[in-house]
Motif scaffolding. Structure first.
Motif: not given
Length: 328
Positions: A138-150, A156-159, A275-282
């Protein structure tokens, strides 16, 4: 407990053929992706095909599957007691193969050599994964979730929230926090990819605690071609790409690919980096299209793509600044 005692008390579980088969499926997927890369390299498909869109997602899914299965295998081989001799033997093989790939690609592709690819990651992540074998799943899984959230926040949220130019050098970019990592034909940094291996560790620990292994072993009792390939995955990994490149090369001698459109290749590469640097695609599309047109108008495109002039050339930088203003 001594190392020898640890080795002797480690359970030697029967090999689960299904896991070998899944690894074989991952090898087939990897070969199809690399074949696409080879076709692009020889000019049979558009530049950027293998690194954008569906193929980009495909490549990430393949890397995740290999790391996940490596985590599962780590538990099956070394829980509850680590078989050190077996571990170091396997580690030396994977790390040695990773080093060989780095040397070979440094010679063949000095500008895009593989300094931290999938094998480098598997070797290091497996070493780190040993520390998680006895932790509650469960602890290992929680660390996995934290990495995914980060990862979601950073991508996406704060590129770029976790990225820094301090990690751009090769000796640090393998950590996964570089703003602009050095170019490489296979870049699988520790973050966020270690999450896939730890997920495999957590799932395998749950499977052991709930006695699922006998049922998994019963799913496939006889080996097949895929499971045989999966059992010798490292050899298949090392051999398949040279064979594919040789085949495409031989084909190119008989049916050469049409000459590529330099503008298409430049725009695709430019947009991917932008776009990889977080800039708008357009915004990236306008900027890259503008830069390509100005480079062609001033006869700089061919020189830039051949390496005669560098991207840092004053003329290129001046055009980029103009296009940056026009794209706003």
């Amino acid at each position: 407990m001594t190392g020898a005692e640890t080795e002797n008390h480690a359970p030697r579980r029967p090999r689960i053929t299904l896991i070998d088969t899944l690894r074989g499926v991952a090898l087939i997927a990897m070969a199809t992706y690399h074949f696409t890369w080879d076709l692009e390299f020889f000019g049979y498909v558009d530049p950027g095909t293998a690194t954008q869109g569906v193929f980009k997602v495909y490549a990430r899914a393949i890397a995740s599957s290999f790391l996940f299965l490596a985590g599962v295998s780590l538990v099956l081989a070394h829980f509850p007691a680590i078989r050190w001799q077996s571990f170091w033997k396997r580690f030396a093989m994977v790390a040695g193969a990773a080093l060989a790939i780095s040397i070979a690609t440094l010679i063949a592709f000095p500008g895009e050599w593989i300094y931290f690819g999938i094998l480098h990651n598997i070797a290091l992540s497996s070493l780190i994964g040993l520390a998680f074998l006895r932790l509650p799943p469960l602890l290992t899984g929680a660390i996995v979730v934290l990495v995914i959230v980060a990862m979601i926040v950073d991508y996406s949220l704060v590129p770029g929230a976790l990225d820094s130019a301090l990690f751009d050098a090769r000796y640090l970019s393998w950590l996964g926090f570089a703003e602009i990592p050095p170019r490489s034909n296979d870049y699988v940094p520790l973050f966020p990819w270690i999450a896939a291996l730890l997920a495999g560790v957590a799932v395998a620990r749950v499977a052991l605690s709930r006695n699922w292994l006998p049922r998994l072993a019963a799913v496939q009792t006889q080996p097949n071609l895929l499971s045989t390939a999966g059992r010798h995955s490292l050899i298949v990994y090392l051999v398949h790409q040279p064979v594919l490149i040789a085949l495409v090369y031989l084909f190119s001698l008989v049916h050469p690919a049409p000459p590529p459109d330099p503008r298409i290749g430049y725009v695709r590469s430019c947009e991917a980096g932008c776009t990889g640097q977080g800039n708008d695609r357009g915004l990236c599309q306008k900027f890259c299209g503008c830069t390509a047109d100005k480079l062609i108008a001033q006869s700089l495109m061919t020189q830039l793509q051949s390496g005669t002039i560098a991207p840092q050339d004053e003329r290129v930088q001046s055009l980029a600044e103009q296009c940056s203003i026009e794209a706003q």
